[in-house]
Design an enzyme around this catalytic site. Sequence first.
Site, PDB file in Angstrom:
ATOM      1  N   GLY A 276     -25.640 -15.914   1.545  1.00 22.71           N
ATOM      2  CA  GLY A 276     -27.182 -17.017   1.326  1.00 22.71           C
ATOM      3  C   GLY A 276     -26.917 -17.252  -0.308  1.00 22.71           C
ATOM      4  O   GLY A 276     -28.419 -17.631   0.112  1.00 22.71           O
ATOM      5  N   GLU A 318     -19.733 -13.500   2.282  1.00 24.28           N
ATOM      6  CA  GLU A 318     -19.733 -13.674   2.820  1.00 24.28           C
ATOM      7  C   GLU A 318     -20.778 -15.347   2.743  1.00 24.28           C
ATOM      8  O   GLU A 318     -21.271 -15.882   3.520  1.00 24.28           O
ATOM      9  CB  GLU A 318     -20.215 -13.840   4.144  1.00 24.28           C
ATOM     10  CG  GLU A 318     -19.502 -12.283   4.798  1.00 24.28           C
ATOM     11  CD  GLU A 318     -19.833 -11.270   5.743  1.00 24.28           C
ATOM     12  OE1 GLU A 318     -19.180 -10.758   6.306  1.00 24.28           O
ATOM     13  OE2 GLU A 318     -20.797 -11.417   5.705  1.00 24.28           O
ATOM     14  N   GLY A 320     -21.093 -19.016   3.529  1.00 22.27           N
ATOM     15  CA  GLY A 320     -20.788 -20.036   4.434  1.00 22.27           C
ATOM     16  C   GLY A 320     -21.554 -21.900   3.786  1.00 22.27           C
ATOM     17  O   GLY A 320     -20.794 -22.752   3.620  1.00 22.27           O
ATOM     18  N   ARG A 321     -22.647 -21.980   4.138  1.00 19.21           N
ATOM     19  CA  ARG A 321     -24.111 -22.739   3.626  1.00 19.21           C
ATOM     20  C   ARG A 321     -22.303 -23.559   1.864  1.00 19.21           C
ATOM     21  O   ARG A 321     -23.558 -24.658   1.820  1.00 19.21           O
ATOM     22  CB  ARG A 321     -25.543 -22.696   3.527  1.00 19.21           C
ATOM     23  CG  ARG A 321     -25.644 -23.786   2.699  1.00 19.21           C
ATOM     24  CD  ARG A 321     -26.651 -23.014   2.396  1.00 19.21           C
ATOM     25  NE  ARG A 321     -27.433 -22.146   3.440  1.00 19.21           N
ATOM     26  CZ  ARG A 321     -28.858 -22.685   4.032  1.00 19.21           C
ATOM     27  NH1 ARG A 321     -28.627 -23.323   4.716  1.00 19.21           N
ATOM     28  NH2 ARG A 321     -29.145 -21.498   4.615  1.00 19.21           N
ATOM     29  N   ARG A 362     -32.777 -28.625  11.666  1.00 23.76           N
ATOM     30  CA  ARG A 362     -33.226 -26.992  10.297  1.00 23.76           C
ATOM     31  C   ARG A 362     -33.983 -28.165   9.452  1.00 23.76           C
ATOM     32  O   ARG A 362     -35.271 -26.943   9.508  1.00 23.76           O
ATOM     33  CB  ARG A 362     -32.304 -27.525   9.662  1.00 23.76           C
ATOM     34  CG  ARG A 362     -31.295 -26.622   9.629  1.00 23.76           C
ATOM     35  CD  ARG A 362     -30.136 -26.322   8.586  1.00 23.76           C
ATOM     36  NE  ARG A 362     -30.960 -25.702   7.326  1.00 23.76           N
ATOM     37  CZ  ARG A 362     -31.155 -25.619   6.267  1.00 23.76           C
ATOM     38  NH1 ARG A 362     -31.485 -27.139   5.246  1.00 23.76           N
ATOM     39  NH2 ARG A 362     -31.753 -24.715   5.598  1.00 23.76           N
ATOM     40  N   CYS A 393     -38.302 -36.778  21.573  1.00 28.84           N
ATOM     41  CA  CYS A 393     -39.560 -37.417  21.562  1.00 28.84           C
ATOM     42  C   CYS A 393     -40.477 -35.850  21.486  1.00 28.84           C
ATOM     43  O   CYS A 393     -40.871 -35.124  22.434  1.00 28.84           O
ATOM     44  CB  CYS A 393     -39.779 -37.226  23.686  1.00 28.84           C
ATOM     45  SG  CYS A 393     -38.768 -38.001  24.491  1.00 28.84           S
TER      46      CYS A 393
HETATM   47  C1  LIG Z   1     -25.562 -16.258   9.004  1.00 31.60           C
HETATM   48  C2  LIG Z   1     -24.359 -15.216   7.848  1.00 31.60           C
HETATM   49  C3  LIG Z   1     -23.929 -15.888   6.663  1.00 31.60           C
HETATM   50  C4  LIG Z   1     -23.643 -16.655   6.074  1.00 31.60           C
HETATM   51  O1  LIG Z   1     -24.981 -17.189   5.383  1.00 31.60           O
HETATM   52  P1  LIG Z   1     -24.811 -17.894   4.607  1.00 31.60           P
HETATM   53  O2  LIG Z   1     -26.147 -18.730   3.976  1.00 31.60           O
HETATM   54  O3  LIG Z   1     -24.130 -20.317   5.269  1.00 31.60           O
HETATM   55  O4  LIG Z   1     -24.094 -18.414   3.726  1.00 31.60           O
HETATM   56  C5  LIG Z   1     -22.921 -14.895   6.395  1.00 31.60           C
HETATM   57  N1  LIG Z   1     -23.030 -13.396   6.315  1.00 31.60           N
HETATM   58  C6  LIG Z   1     -23.806 -12.715   7.487  1.00 31.60           C
HETATM   59  C7  LIG Z   1     -23.576 -12.033   7.785  1.00 31.60           C
HETATM   60  C8  LIG Z   1     -25.098 -13.803   8.298  1.00 31.60           C
HETATM   61  O5  LIG Z   1     -25.345 -13.850   9.417  1.00 31.60           O
END
Ligand SMILES: *Cc1c(COP(=O)(O)O)cnc(C)c1O
Length: 468
Positions: A276, A318, A320-321, A362, A393
């Site tokens: 996150g 974890e 991602g973004r 988004r 559309c």
């Molecule tokens: C979506 C998610 C992430 C990654 O979130 P980011 O905002 O992309 O860092 C990590 N852990 C879990 C469980 C998620 O659902």
Amino acid sequence: MSPTHEAGWAHVEGALRGPGWLRPPADANPLVASLWSSTTHKVDGNLVVGGVSLPDLVANVNTPAYVLDEADLRARARAFRDAFAGYDVYYAGKAFLCTTVARWIAEEGLSLDVCSDGELTVALRAGFDPARIGYHGNTKTEVELMRAVAEGVGRIVVDSFDEIARLERVTASLGRPARVMVRVTAGVEAHTHEYIATAHEDQKFGFSITAGDALEAVRRVVAVPGLELLGLHSHIGSQIFDTSGFEVAARRVLALHAQVGEEVGVTMPELDLGGGFGIAYTTQDDPSDPAQLAIEITKIVEHECRALGIGQPRLSIEPGRAIVGPAMCTVYTVGTVKRVELDGGAARTYVSVDGGMSDNIRTALYDADYSCTIASRNSEAPPTLARVVGKHCEAGDIVVKDEFLPGDVRPGDLLAVPATGAYCRSMASNYNHALRPPVVAVRDGVATTLIRRETVDDLLATDLGAHE
Ligand SMILES: *Cc1c(COP(=O)(O)O)cnc(C)c1O
């Protein structure tokens, strides 16, 4: 649209000023460097990423296209790995995943989170070590769990009592054990610059700590011979800019961790604090770097463990973004420019591009803000407030709600939107039978297509009537 965004808007002498945070630039040509991947710059108005000029790239692959700066993505992955040394860093594959990126993630020493059989298939096809894969999801099917256990996935994050029972049947029938984390809701909802701490969370993920479900889930996992309990898992939200939400969550989750030790008699070896971490989409956003996050999160956990008198579990995160988001931009071609008169004598410039909500949902889904720049020329024209919209559309088909572009923006211009690496291609759709754009990696002057553009044949492949 959220009222906070609308509140700052004003009409000034017939011109639209846009939201309060958006400052009219004296010159709309230069890049705001903090929004772009590290190798991105302009040469004579042409945007260059990874040593590749986007007008040249587009001449080969057409628009819209996602352009992925390989060096930038790898550097961000490495930065998390190095800053969080001693942790396990799981890249959240749902942000963006393809086989090549899975291999880069492995090469940079990260582990990988998946949350569907499709994502697992991509990871395994890339040769990703299953022992370094985590499996998420609030309703994994028996088939998905069978596959995950059979492939030897390193950890399965269980999210419901039904799933614990399902996993018991799966491990028994396969005669293979599974390593498990228990997803808990810490009562912290983090949104960008604020978090809300509540007792209960009204959402689908996880076991409630306060309701006692989380402790009960731990007891049930411990009671199943085929399940090895690794620890608790907490993920509080997305696009978070400071660690105060993590602090509250860590306090609550570690209290449960200690309680499990005392009442269940199990010392769990691990703890996952989720992802996150925020990135900069516009000049409003000022994200922390991984080193700063690591220092603060480690301090929080050390402090809590000391206060509770417990040993520190091995931690994982974890992101991602924060790894893939800033590493990609999307390049579009402008199709039409329309000046729309508004009440009060103001006008808004609508710039329509050849993509939209099918390649970036988004803005429509989260009311997200983006930025953009002309990628194919310089302009002397004074900046004008523009809204970049797609070709779908749907009135809500907006790519960039507000940005100052040169006033002579016109059909044929290339327009690039930064920070589209996360949750854009991975959430892309075929709305209006759009062909999902390619992902082209650029590095040291070389462009390599990682995912090709879809074709009409791809679309028709599942339409059985087309083959009669
Ligand atoms: C979506 C998610 C992430 C990654 O979130 P980011 O905002 O992309 O860092 C990590 N852990 C879990 C469980 C998620 O659902």
